[in-house]
Design a protein around this motif. Structure first.
Motif, PDB file in Angstrom:
ATOM      1  N   LEU A  17      -8.427  72.559 -10.147  1.00  0.00           N
ATOM      2  CA  LEU A  17      -9.330  71.522  -9.635  1.00  0.00           C
ATOM      3  C   LEU A  17      -9.079  70.188 -10.337  1.00  0.00           C
ATOM      4  O   LEU A  17      -9.000  69.141  -9.690  1.00  0.00           O
ATOM      5  CB  LEU A  17     -10.782  71.964  -9.813  1.00  0.00           C
ATOM      6  N   LYS A  18      -8.931  70.218 -11.647  1.00  0.00           N
ATOM      7  CA  LYS A  18      -8.677  68.987 -12.389  1.00  0.00           C
ATOM      8  C   LYS A  18      -7.335  68.360 -12.006  1.00  0.00           C
ATOM      9  O   LYS A  18      -7.241  67.137 -11.826  1.00  0.00           O
ATOM     10  CB  LYS A  18      -8.717  69.265 -13.891  1.00  0.00           C
ATOM     11  N   ALA A  19      -6.306  69.188 -11.844  1.00  0.00           N
ATOM     12  CA  ALA A  19      -4.997  68.669 -11.449  1.00  0.00           C
ATOM     13  C   ALA A  19      -5.056  68.078 -10.048  1.00  0.00           C
ATOM     14  O   ALA A  19      -4.439  67.034  -9.771  1.00  0.00           O
ATOM     15  CB  ALA A  19      -3.952  69.770 -11.518  1.00  0.00           C
ATOM     16  N   SER A  20      -5.799  68.710  -9.165  1.00  0.00           N
ATOM     17  CA  SER A  20      -5.947  68.184  -7.798  1.00  0.00           C
ATOM     18  C   SER A  20      -6.635  66.830  -7.803  1.00  0.00           C
ATOM     19  O   SER A  20      -6.230  65.913  -7.069  1.00  0.00           O
ATOM     20  CB  SER A  20      -6.735  69.168  -6.944  1.00  0.00           C
ATOM     21  N   LEU A  21      -7.674  66.695  -8.600  1.00  0.00           N
ATOM     22  CA  LEU A  21      -8.367  65.408  -8.687  1.00  0.00           C
ATOM     23  C   LEU A  21      -7.460  64.322  -9.242  1.00  0.00           C
ATOM     24  O   LEU A  21      -7.481  63.181  -8.764  1.00  0.00           O
ATOM     25  CB  LEU A  21      -9.621  65.553  -9.552  1.00  0.00           C
ATOM     26  N   VAL A  22      -6.667  64.652 -10.237  1.00  0.00           N
ATOM     27  CA  VAL A  22      -5.743  63.669 -10.811  1.00  0.00           C
ATOM     28  C   VAL A  22      -4.737  63.213  -9.764  1.00  0.00           C
ATOM     29  O   VAL A  22      -4.491  62.015  -9.597  1.00  0.00           O
ATOM     30  CB  VAL A  22      -5.029  64.256 -12.054  1.00  0.00           C
ATOM     31  N   VAL A  23      -4.152  64.154  -9.036  1.00  0.00           N
ATOM     32  CA  VAL A  23      -3.148  63.795  -8.030  1.00  0.00           C
ATOM     33  C   VAL A  23      -3.787  63.003  -6.891  1.00  0.00           C
ATOM     34  O   VAL A  23      -3.258  61.977  -6.454  1.00  0.00           O
ATOM     35  CB  VAL A  23      -2.433  65.061  -7.501  1.00  0.00           C
ATOM     36  N   HIS A  28      -3.433  58.166  -6.495  1.00  0.00           N
ATOM     37  CA  HIS A  28      -3.647  57.562  -5.177  1.00  0.00           C
ATOM     38  C   HIS A  28      -2.926  58.293  -4.047  1.00  0.00           C
ATOM     39  O   HIS A  28      -2.496  57.678  -3.070  1.00  0.00           O
ATOM     40  CB  HIS A  28      -3.236  56.084  -5.192  1.00  0.00           C
ATOM     41  N   ALA A  29      -2.778  59.594  -4.160  1.00  0.00           N
ATOM     42  CA  ALA A  29      -2.105  60.369  -3.111  1.00  0.00           C
ATOM     43  C   ALA A  29      -2.977  60.519  -1.878  1.00  0.00           C
ATOM     44  O   ALA A  29      -2.471  60.675  -0.773  1.00  0.00           O
ATOM     45  CB  ALA A  29      -1.721  61.747  -3.638  1.00  0.00           C
TER      46      ALA A  29
END
Length: 77
Positions: A17-23, A28-29
């Motif tokens: 979840l954290k990696a998804s939010l970062v990406v 700005h993906a």
């Protein structure tokens, strides 16, 4: 909090979840062109394939039997 065998599952879910939010937001993906989103989706799909192949190899391995050499127990007087 101790959750027994679910500790690793919950930790990986939080990390995903954290990696998804970062990406999506910090890189700005989410608001990038469709071609960039396609490249990101293909990269995640390729990562899933590689992880599945690695895990299937790991699960199907048999423990190696330790073969003693015939001369291992010979003592020389």
């Amino acid at each position: 909090m101790r959750l027994g065998p679910f500790n690793i599952v919950i930790a990986l879910a939080i990390a995903t979840l954290k990696a998804s939010l970062v990406v999506l937001y910090f890189m700005h993906a989410r608001y990038s062109p469709k071609r960039t989103q396609l490249v990101i989706i293909c990269a995640v799909f390729w990562l899933a394939i590689m992880l599945a192949l690695t895990l299937s190899d790991y699960v199907t391995r048999q423990p190696e039997a330790v073969a003693a050499s015939p001369t291992a127990y010979v003592t020389h007087s």
